[in-house]
Design a protein around this motif. Sequence first.
Motif, PDB file in Angstrom:
ATOM      1  N   THR A  93      18.800  39.849  30.617  1.00  0.00           N
ATOM      2  CA  THR A  93      18.250  40.142  31.865  1.00  0.00           C
ATOM      3  C   THR A  93      18.661  39.173  33.400  1.00  0.00           C
ATOM      4  OG1 THR A  93      16.269  40.915  30.890  1.00  0.00           O
ATOM      5  CG2 THR A  93      16.106  40.086  33.369  1.00  0.00           C
ATOM      6  N   ALA A  94      19.143  39.780  34.308  1.00  0.00           N
ATOM      7  CA  ALA A  94      19.835  39.196  35.163  1.00  0.00           C
ATOM      8  C   ALA A  94      20.179  40.176  36.448  1.00  0.00           C
ATOM      9  CB  ALA A  94      21.215  38.350  35.015  1.00  0.00           C
ATOM     10  N   VAL A  95      20.445  39.489  37.686  1.00  0.00           N
ATOM     11  CA  VAL A  95      21.149  40.518  38.515  1.00  0.00           C
ATOM     12  C   VAL A  95      22.529  40.213  38.643  1.00  0.00           C
ATOM     13  CG1 VAL A  95      21.790  40.696  41.179  1.00  0.00           C
ATOM     14  CG2 VAL A  95      19.373  39.971  40.131  1.00  0.00           C
ATOM     15  N   TYR A  96      23.131  41.506  38.100  1.00  0.00           N
ATOM     16  CA  TYR A  96      24.584  41.808  37.781  1.00  0.00           C
ATOM     17  C   TYR A  96      25.590  41.630  39.593  1.00  0.00           C
ATOM     18  CZ  TYR A  96      23.913  41.424  32.778  1.00  0.00           C
ATOM     19  OH  TYR A  96      23.380  40.991  31.738  1.00  0.00           O
ATOM     20  N   TYR A  97      26.302  41.170  39.456  1.00  0.00           N
ATOM     21  CA  TYR A  97      27.275  41.283  41.000  1.00  0.00           C
ATOM     22  C   TYR A  97      28.758  41.603  40.216  1.00  0.00           C
ATOM     23  CZ  TYR A  97      23.324  38.486  43.003  1.00  0.00           C
ATOM     24  OH  TYR A  97      22.229  37.865  43.212  1.00  0.00           O
ATOM     25  N   CYS A  98      29.141  42.469  41.030  1.00  0.00           N
ATOM     26  CA  CYS A  98      30.649  42.719  41.102  1.00  0.00           C
ATOM     27  C   CYS A  98      31.557  41.857  42.259  1.00  0.00           C
ATOM     28  CB  CYS A  98      30.816  44.208  41.593  1.00  0.00           C
ATOM     29  SG  CYS A  98      32.374  44.687  41.476  1.00  0.00           S
ATOM     30  N   ASN A  99      32.588  41.514  41.731  1.00  0.00           N
ATOM     31  CA  ASN A  99      33.523  40.417  42.325  1.00  0.00           C
ATOM     32  C   ASN A  99      34.800  41.016  42.458  1.00  0.00           C
ATOM     33  OD1 ASN A  99      35.757  37.986  41.771  1.00  0.00           O
ATOM     34  ND2 ASN A  99      34.150  37.843  43.478  1.00  0.00           N
ATOM     35  N   ALA A 100      35.580  40.989  43.471  1.00  0.00           N
ATOM     36  CA  ALA A 100      37.068  41.307  43.696  1.00  0.00           C
ATOM     37  C   ALA A 100      37.890  40.201  44.136  1.00  0.00           C
ATOM     38  CB  ALA A 100      36.940  42.628  44.701  1.00  0.00           C
ATOM     39  N   ASN A 101      38.730  39.682  43.256  1.00  0.00           N
ATOM     40  CA  ASN A 101      39.616  38.671  43.791  1.00  0.00           C
ATOM     41  C   ASN A 101      40.968  38.810  43.600  1.00  0.00           C
ATOM     42  OD1 ASN A 101      40.834  35.910  42.562  1.00  0.00           O
ATOM     43  ND2 ASN A 101      39.423  35.481  43.988  1.00  0.00           N
ATOM     44  N   ARG A 102      41.890  38.323  44.685  1.00  0.00           N
ATOM     45  CA  ARG A 102      43.083  38.562  44.443  1.00  0.00           C
ATOM     46  C   ARG A 102      43.987  37.185  45.127  1.00  0.00           C
ATOM     47  NH1 ARG A 102      41.167  41.982  48.533  1.00  0.00           N
ATOM     48  NH2 ARG A 102      42.076  41.609  50.653  1.00  0.00           N
ATOM     49  N   ARG A 103      45.194  36.911  44.603  1.00  0.00           N
ATOM     50  CA  ARG A 103      45.786  35.984  44.975  1.00  0.00           C
ATOM     51  C   ARG A 103      47.077  36.102  45.460  1.00  0.00           C
ATOM     52  NH1 ARG A 103      43.498  32.099  39.819  1.00  0.00           N
ATOM     53  NH2 ARG A 103      41.195  31.944  40.773  1.00  0.00           N
ATOM     54  N   GLY A 104      47.699  35.136  46.071  1.00  0.00           N
ATOM     55  CA  GLY A 104      49.177  35.700  46.713  1.00  0.00           C
ATOM     56  C   GLY A 104      48.920  35.914  48.201  1.00  0.00           C
ATOM     57  N   ILE A 105      49.821  36.647  48.629  1.00  0.00           N
ATOM     58  CA  ILE A 105      49.850  36.850  50.048  1.00  0.00           C
ATOM     59  C   ILE A 105      48.719  37.733  50.614  1.00  0.00           C
ATOM     60  CG2 ILE A 105      51.151  38.357  51.954  1.00  0.00           C
ATOM     61  CD1 ILE A 105      52.642  35.897  50.937  1.00  0.00           C
ATOM     62  N   LEU A 106      48.059  38.676  49.759  1.00  0.00           N
ATOM     63  CA  LEU A 106      46.765  39.395  50.273  1.00  0.00           C
ATOM     64  C   LEU A 106      45.812  38.877  49.387  1.00  0.00           C
ATOM     65  CD1 LEU A 106      48.209  43.076  50.354  1.00  0.00           C
ATOM     66  CD2 LEU A 106      47.904  41.572  52.304  1.00  0.00           C
ATOM     67  N   ARG A 107      45.361  37.413  49.707  1.00  0.00           N
ATOM     68  CA  ARG A 107      44.612  36.769  48.790  1.00  0.00           C
ATOM     69  C   ARG A 107      43.056  36.978  49.351  1.00  0.00           C
ATOM     70  NH1 ARG A 107      47.625  33.411  51.694  1.00  0.00           N
ATOM     71  NH2 ARG A 107      46.447  32.107  53.241  1.00  0.00           N
ATOM     72  N   GLY A 108      42.124  37.126  48.513  1.00  0.00           N
ATOM     73  CA  GLY A 108      40.603  37.275  49.041  1.00  0.00           C
ATOM     74  C   GLY A 108      39.746  37.266  47.860  1.00  0.00           C
TER      75      GLY A 108
END
Length: 118
Positions: free
Chosen positions: A90-105
């Motif tokens: 039981t929890a709030v589930y979060y989606c994450n997007a991560n990128r590294r390099g030139i187009l990091r975010g």
Amino acid sequence: QVQLVESGGGLVQAGGSLRLSCATSGLIFAINTMGWYRQAPGKQRELVASIGSGGSTNYADSVKGRFTISRDNTKNTVYLQMNSLKPEDTAVYYCNANRRGILRGDYWGEGTLVTVSS
């Protein structure tokens, strides 16, 4: 610009299943590592599962054998199939997007609540 929208949460009995979806927009989905995190009240946010741009996966020990993360690059969507659910999931589930390099975010969705009853 970048949006991550989770869906699929709800109330389920222990032992049941849920499938979470995270639809993304505004990013080059295929180059991002995608992850599912969860947070219960009074607890630290923790990584549940992740999937790399090449398809490699990683799971928290607590969910190994029960949860499966997958991605569909044609739909810019990541999924979390949750089976044999336990009250401690039981929890709030979060989606994450991560990128590294030139187009990091690093980007997060607003979360979807999963409640597992005894």
